[in-house]
Design a protein around this motif. Sequence first.
Motif, mmCIF file in Angstrom:
data_model
loop_
_atom_site.group_PDB
_atom_site.id
_atom_site.type_symbol
_atom_site.label_atom_id
_atom_site.label_comp_id
_atom_site.label_asym_id
_atom_site.label_seq_id
_atom_site.Cartn_x
_atom_site.Cartn_y
_atom_site.Cartn_z
ATOM 1 N N ARG A 92 17.311 30.900 71.541
ATOM 2 C CA ARG A 92 18.304 31.718 70.848
ATOM 3 C C ARG A 92 19.680 31.564 71.490
ATOM 4 N N ARG A 93 19.720 31.500 72.826
ATOM 5 C CA ARG A 93 20.998 31.316 73.515
ATOM 6 C C ARG A 93 21.639 30.001 73.105
ATOM 7 N N VAL A 140 25.186 29.643 71.122
ATOM 8 C CA VAL A 140 26.284 28.844 71.666
ATOM 9 C C VAL A 140 26.690 27.763 70.676
ATOM 10 N N LEU A 141 25.715 27.090 70.099
ATOM 11 C CA LEU A 141 26.004 26.051 69.116
ATOM 12 C C LEU A 141 26.712 26.640 67.898
ATOM 13 N N ALA A 142 26.232 27.777 67.415
ATOM 14 C CA ALA A 142 26.861 28.416 66.262
ATOM 15 C C ALA A 142 28.281 28.864 66.591
ATOM 16 N N GLY A 143 28.484 29.395 67.781
ATOM 17 C CA GLY A 143 29.812 29.840 68.176
ATOM 18 C C GLY A 143 30.810 28.704 68.211
ATOM 19 N N LEU A 191 34.034 28.003 65.729
ATOM 20 C CA LEU A 191 35.381 27.789 66.245
ATOM 21 C C LEU A 191 35.942 26.453 65.764
ATOM 22 N N GLY A 192 35.109 25.439 65.708
ATOM 23 C CA GLY A 192 35.551 24.152 65.171
ATOM 24 C C GLY A 192 35.905 24.235 63.696
#
Length: 108
Positions: A35-36, A40-43, A47-48
Amino acid sequence: MLLALLLCYAGFTALCLAMPRHHDELLGGKPSRRRRRGLVLAGWLLLGLSLWAAVSSKDWGLGLVDWFAVLMVSALALVLLLPYRPRLALALAGVSLLGSPVAAWAMN
């Protein structure tokens, strides 16, 4: 610019939820490793996408300036909401994710 703001706020909230302390406070319990990584990947992806939204609405010169302004505003909003109204900060992230397709449609 609204689309970039919504995506930035959701991205910063996802990165915030990737931290065990904030995940425990907002969702209860520590996040699993999977999940972490997903948060992180989704965040970073959000942002990209916000960078793409800012640059596509204006040229690179003004788009980057707008993006940095949106980054600061969304981070400030999250930092101010998190200690005092953590549930509102989480609800705003959900609303920003739901509102981003509408903002993308309105951008065209």
